[in-house]
Motif scaffolding. Structure first.
Motif, mmCIF file in Angstrom:
data_model
loop_
_atom_site.group_PDB
_atom_site.id
_atom_site.type_symbol
_atom_site.label_atom_id
_atom_site.label_comp_id
_atom_site.label_asym_id
_atom_site.label_seq_id
_atom_site.Cartn_x
_atom_site.Cartn_y
_atom_site.Cartn_z
ATOM 1 N N GLY A 125 0.807 -1.214 0.000
ATOM 2 C CA GLY A 125 0.000 0.000 0.000
ATOM 3 C C GLY A 125 0.840 1.263 0.000
ATOM 4 O O GLY A 125 2.040 1.246 0.283
ATOM 5 N N SER A 126 0.187 2.387 -0.332
ATOM 6 C CA SER A 126 0.875 3.678 -0.371
ATOM 7 C C SER A 126 -0.148 4.796 -0.410
ATOM 8 O O SER A 126 -1.251 4.630 -0.942
ATOM 9 C CB SER A 126 1.767 3.764 -1.614
ATOM 10 N N ILE A 127 0.236 5.962 0.108
ATOM 11 C CA ILE A 127 -0.662 7.120 0.039
ATOM 12 C C ILE A 127 -0.818 7.624 -1.388
ATOM 13 O O ILE A 127 -1.767 8.343 -1.687
ATOM 14 C CB ILE A 127 -0.180 8.271 0.946
ATOM 15 N N SER A 128 0.088 7.241 -2.282
ATOM 16 C CA SER A 128 0.023 7.769 -3.644
ATOM 17 C C SER A 128 -1.207 7.286 -4.397
ATOM 18 O O SER A 128 -1.565 7.844 -5.437
ATOM 19 C CB SER A 128 1.286 7.408 -4.418
ATOM 20 N N LYS A 129 -1.891 6.255 -3.877
ATOM 21 C CA LYS A 129 -3.108 5.755 -4.531
ATOM 22 C C LYS A 129 -4.342 6.564 -4.147
ATOM 23 O O LYS A 129 -5.426 6.329 -4.678
ATOM 24 C CB LYS A 129 -3.340 4.292 -4.136
ATOM 25 N N PHE A 130 -4.211 7.502 -3.209
ATOM 26 C CA PHE A 130 -5.392 8.166 -2.655
ATOM 27 C C PHE A 130 -5.320 9.672 -2.865
ATOM 28 O O PHE A 130 -4.454 10.352 -2.324
ATOM 29 C CB PHE A 130 -5.526 7.835 -1.165
ATOM 30 N N ASN A 131 -6.256 10.156 -3.672
ATOM 31 C CA ASN A 131 -6.347 11.584 -3.966
ATOM 32 C C ASN A 131 -7.396 12.192 -3.036
ATOM 33 O O ASN A 131 -8.579 11.856 -3.121
ATOM 34 C CB ASN A 131 -6.745 11.771 -5.439
ATOM 35 N N GLY A 132 -6.965 13.064 -2.142
ATOM 36 C CA GLY A 132 -7.885 13.649 -1.168
ATOM 37 C C GLY A 132 -8.606 14.880 -1.650
ATOM 38 O O GLY A 132 -9.366 15.501 -0.890
ATOM 39 N N GLY A 133 -8.400 15.254 -2.919
ATOM 40 C CA GLY A 133 -9.002 16.478 -3.443
ATOM 41 C C GLY A 133 -10.523 16.545 -3.333
ATOM 42 O O GLY A 133 -11.074 17.507 -2.790
ATOM 43 N N PRO A 134 -11.244 15.518 -3.840
ATOM 44 C CA PRO A 134 -12.708 15.585 -3.751
ATOM 45 C C PRO A 134 -13.224 15.705 -2.316
ATOM 46 O O PRO A 134 -14.175 16.455 -2.055
ATOM 47 C CB PRO A 134 -13.152 14.269 -4.408
ATOM 48 N N LEU A 135 -12.615 14.991 -1.357
ATOM 49 C CA LEU A 135 -13.054 15.109 0.034
ATOM 50 C C LEU A 135 -12.789 16.510 0.577
ATOM 51 O O LEU A 135 -13.602 17.067 1.332
ATOM 52 C CB LEU A 135 -12.352 14.071 0.909
ATOM 53 N N ALA A 136 -11.666 17.119 0.185
ATOM 54 C CA ALA A 136 -11.319 18.451 0.685
ATOM 55 C C ALA A 136 -12.288 19.519 0.202
ATOM 56 O O ALA A 136 -12.404 20.582 0.821
ATOM 57 C CB ALA A 136 -9.885 18.807 0.292
ATOM 58 N N VAL A 141 -9.955 19.244 5.919
ATOM 59 C CA VAL A 141 -8.564 19.084 5.514
ATOM 60 C C VAL A 141 -8.259 17.591 5.523
ATOM 61 O O VAL A 141 -8.492 16.902 6.518
ATOM 62 C CB VAL A 141 -7.612 19.825 6.473
ATOM 63 N N PHE A 142 -7.748 17.090 4.393
ATOM 64 C CA PHE A 142 -7.460 15.660 4.250
ATOM 65 C C PHE A 142 -5.956 15.420 4.361
ATOM 66 O O PHE A 142 -5.147 16.102 3.726
ATOM 67 C CB PHE A 142 -7.958 15.144 2.898
#
Length: 522
Positions: A125-136, A141-142
């Motif tokens: 796993g990695s954070i690079s798979k998760f785009n927090g833009g839509p939640l923000a 703040v994501f």
């Protein structure tokens, strides 16, 4: 925070100054900061040790516009990855509602924070798979932080410089970094919701149970997973974990005369992860997790002063069975029993014949389809559904009078695009493990994604994002979603579906728990 005319934004942190950029998501401006270090690189003597906070801020301005390294890991059996891997991987990503130049006289109120922990069996796993833009874009703040995986993150050396659960210490240090710095990104350190899926959800349960995480967050969301299994013994004991670690050194040709841990510190990380287990489990009886989960829940020795939302999916076992159940079309009863025995080696005290009798519908042990469906149900129950529900229920039962909210859901809706992504587009895979995550992250709205989505799927993703962010803001996801124990005799589980046949399930796991699992977990 200072903004420049070229869409770049600079923020001062305890790690140094970092330059992010303003991006556009869902017709809204969001500031994105990538690859911010929160710890010294865990290399050399720090391999297998607790993470060390940044000792000296970066001199100059860090480039926060490009993704950082993923932590070294074995290949995933569920999906391919194109990560750039390196042990220097303890970084986090942040998406925050665009604040402009905060030197203006207009004061912007601080936003709730959502801190994401990814899954992958504590092995990938990695954070690079998760785009927090839509939640923000939902006024939160994501944040997502990398943590060490496999032997680098969970090897136990039986001593202070290899305490086990290193990956959890990484998550903890990232959480402390957020509390120290998130105000600079417009976030409120006293309004943090930690949330995670699969092994990320195991991690959330670990933070609820650990005395070291107490008070660092206000709410938690557990998406499929809790560290709650066989009540008579944990998945792995300290002596077993130590034997595994020494066995790894021996496999890699460590001699009897060498210090095995120092030997492993010098092995190339790529070589080390080749020998990694496909799944790691939290280690109890340690500083991070002093007590077995059952004892902590029974004695109320955990962080209870939080709101909790948890849930699972209808067909958790279909995706997760892939590393255990043979992929062939003509599955036999022997294949089924062999696979149950593999599960028994992990979780212990499982009666194989009882599993056959209960889970193979109508006793049709000659039907490959019935055997496959039965194993999917069994494995989904033991590893995800039962632990997650029972953890949430016990948490709610213990805290009935403390004024905290506890909610539970089951996702019963399958997106065709997500089914293809998760390889669940066959006759029986259904709503497989992890299929809520793209809805939670607003994947239909991420710029550049190529998958086709129906209007129903797009609206459902909007609705799910609103529920998750409402929970982070207010402790309540939706006014029509009853709390798990709003009726103390009949637990209420929300049917998470855009067109539900029923809005709420009444105690949907009672039968299977009472008939099969009652004496196993609690």
């Amino acid at each position: 925070m200072t903004s420049n005319g070229d869409n770049s934004v600079v923020v001062n942190t305890t790690s140094g100054r970092v330059r992010g950029q303003t991006i556009h998501v869902l017709d809204t401006s969001v500031d994105q900061f990538l690859n911010i270090p929160f710890a010294e690189p865990p290399v050399g003597a720090l391999r297998f040790a607790k993470p060390v906070p940044i000792q000296k801020p970066f001199d100059g301005i860090m480039d926060g516009t490009k993704m950082g390294n993923a932590c070294p890991q074995r290949a995933s059996q569920y999906s391919s990855n194109t990560y750039v891997e390196d042990e220097d991987c303890l970084v986090l990503n942040i998406w925050t509602p665009n604040m402009g130049n905060n030197s203006s006289s207009k004061q912007t109120s601080l936003k709730p924070v959502m801190f994401w922990i990814y899954g992958g069996g504590l092995a990938t796993g990695s954070i690079s798979k998760f785009n927090g833009g839509p939640l923000a874009t939902h006024d939160i703040v994501f944040v997502a932080a990398n943590y060490r995986l496999g032997p680098l993150g969970f090897l136990y050396g039986g001593r202070e410089d290899a305490p086990g659960n290193q990956g959890f210490y990484d998550q903890l240090l990232a959480l402390k970094w957020v509390r120290d710095n998130i105000h600079a990104f417009g976030g409120d350190r006293d309004e943090i919701t930690i949330f995670g899926g699969s092994a990320g959800s195991w991690s959330i349960s670990a933070h609820i149970l650990s005395p070291l995480s107490k008070g660092l967050f206000k709410r938690a969301i557990m998406q499929s997973g809790a560290h709650l299994y066989n009540k008579d013994r944990d998945v792995i004991t300290k002596s077993e974990a130590l034997a595994q670690a020494k066995g790894l050194a021996k496999q890699l040709k460590c001699s009897e005369s060498e210090d095995w841990l120092e030997f492993l510190r010098k092995v190339d990380a790529k070589e080390l992860v080749k020998y990694a287990n496909p799944t790691n489990f939290p280690l109890v009886g340690t500083e991070y997790l002093p007590l077995p989960t059952q004892q902590a829940l029974q004695d109320k020795l955990y962080y209870s002063d939080i709101d909790l939302m948890a849930g699972c999916l209808s067909n958790e076992g279909s995706v997760l069975s892939r590393g255990i159940l043979p992929a062939k079309d003509d599955l036999t009863l022997d294949d089924f029993k062999t696979s149950v025995n593999i599960v028994n080696q992990i979780f212990k005290d499982i009666d194989v014949q009882k599993v056959v009798n209960y889970y193979v519908k109508n006793g049709d042990t000659s039907s490959s389809l019935a055997l496959r469906r039965g194993f999917y149900d069994f494995f989904g129950d033991i590893i995800m559904k039962m632990p997650t529900f029972l953890f949430a229920k016990q948490f709610a039962t213990n805290g009935r009078n403390n004024g905290k909210n506890v909610y539970f859901y089951e996702l019963t809706f399958q997106s065709k695009s997500f089914a293809e992504m998760y390889k669940c587009n066959d006759e029986i895979s259904g709503i497989g493990h992890g299929m809520e995550i793209p809805f939670v992250f607003g994947v239909p709205f991420i710029p550049g994604q190529q998958m086709p989505f129906t209007d129903t799927e797009r609206q459902f993703s909007r609705d799910v994002m609103k529920m998750w962010t409402n929970f982070a803001k207010y402790g309540t996801p939706d006014p029509n979603w009853p709390q798990l124990l709003s009726d103390e005799n009949v637990p209420k589980v929300k049917n998470l579906n855009p067109n539900p046949s029923v809005q709420v399930f009444d105690d949907p796991y009672a039968t299977i728990y009472n008939e099969f699992w009652k004496d196993y977990y609690l």
